[in-house]
Scaffold this active site. Structure first.
Site, PDB file in Angstrom:
ATOM      1  N   GLU A   4      -2.850 -27.866   7.643  1.00 54.32           N
ATOM      2  CA  GLU A   4      -3.643 -27.645   6.435  1.00 54.32           C
ATOM      3  C   GLU A   4      -2.764 -27.015   5.361  1.00 54.32           C
ATOM      4  OE1 GLU A   4      -8.037 -27.612   7.224  1.00 54.32           O
ATOM      5  OE2 GLU A   4      -7.405 -25.579   7.703  1.00 54.32           O
TER       6      GLU A   4
ATOM      7  N   HIS B 226      -7.315 -20.059  10.969  1.00 58.97           N
ATOM      8  CA  HIS B 226      -7.567 -20.801   9.728  1.00 58.97           C
ATOM      9  C   HIS B 226      -6.965 -20.030   8.551  1.00 58.97           C
ATOM     10  CE1 HIS B 226      -9.661 -22.540   6.307  1.00 58.97           C
ATOM     11  NE2 HIS B 226      -9.879 -23.599   7.075  1.00 58.97           N
TER      12      HIS B 226
END
Ligand code: PGA
Length: 239
Positions: A154, A94
């Site tokens: 993302e 992430h």
């Protein structure tokens, strides 16, 4: 193919918040989630609690895992031990891990290997096609043949900012990422998700993008009703 939705609670939720979320999920029938796979990723210390109380039609994911499976690694979280408490998925790489913990593509590939070897399905987060190429080239070197590959696009400028790129741009980028995955793992079932500032108001528009197979939702997912609406709008159903 099912659509996939990830609720990433990050570090937002207290035990009371988590408890409310689980109670609401357990008291809500599964109709809104038909045709989807819902993955809930709470903070590590809440995993056991959520495993006990989460609605049975949802799956548990962790926000990260260690490259190490066992041994003297204080503070690390073993993929093998996550699997023991019914965790099925794990986020890997992430953006917040990348910037606050300097995780490299090589480290992410090792985490992928540790997760996959222990039966978890990794959800690899990437910032764009170039990043996806770096990370999936490193993963490919580990000589794996995963049944399912999940990658969340993302854009860093969209994480927690309220800014979502133009839909055409998201579609084009996800198309490029899918091509990279197809090239790396031609035999795998592939999912490309979009993540970054997803709100109820965007879900319908995002569902029109042909190259995304679901969403990774951060802050908005911490409110069960908001998350349910996001999923429902994306699936074109309203309850
Ligand atoms: P956000 O986070 O929805 O709060 O922007 C997305 C994510 O990074 O998981």
């Amino acid at each position: 193919m099912k659509k996939l939705f990830v609720a990433n609670f990050k570090l937002y939720c207290s035990l009371t918040d988590i408890s409310n979320w689980c109670v609401q999920s357990a008291h809500t029938g599964p109709e809104w989630a038909v045709g989807t796979t819902i993955i809930v990723c709470p903070e590590m210390i809440h995993l056991g609690f959520v495993a006990r109380d989460l609605a049975n039609y949802m799956f548990l994911g962790s926000q990260d895992c260690s490259v190490h499976t066992t041994g003297a690694f204080t503070g690390d979280i073993s993929a093998a031990h996550l699997a023991e408490i019914d965790v099925f998925y794990t986020l890997i790489g992430h953006y917040e891990r990348r910037i606050y913990h300097q995780e490299s593509p090589e480290l992410i590939a090792q985490k992928y290997l540790a997760a996959a070897k222990n039966g978890l399905v990794p959800i690899v987060c990437v910032a764009g096609p170039e990043d996806a190429l770096d990370i999936f080239s490193a993963i490919k070197r580990e000589d794996l043949t995963p049944k399912t590959v999940i990658c969340a696009y993302e854009p860093p400028g969209s994480i927690g900012t309220g800014i979502i790129p133009d839909l055409t741009e998201i579609d084009l980028t996800c198309q490029k990422i899918r091509a990279i995955l197809e090239n790396s793992f031609p035999a795998s079932e592939l999912f490309v998700l979009y993540g970054g500032s997803v709100q109820e108001t965007d879900a319908k528009n995002l569902s029109r993008i042909s190259h995304i197979d679901g969403l990774l939702v951060g802050k908005a997912s911490t409110d069960f009703q908001a998350f349910k609406k996001i999923v429902s709008f994306f699936m074109n159903r309203v309850f």
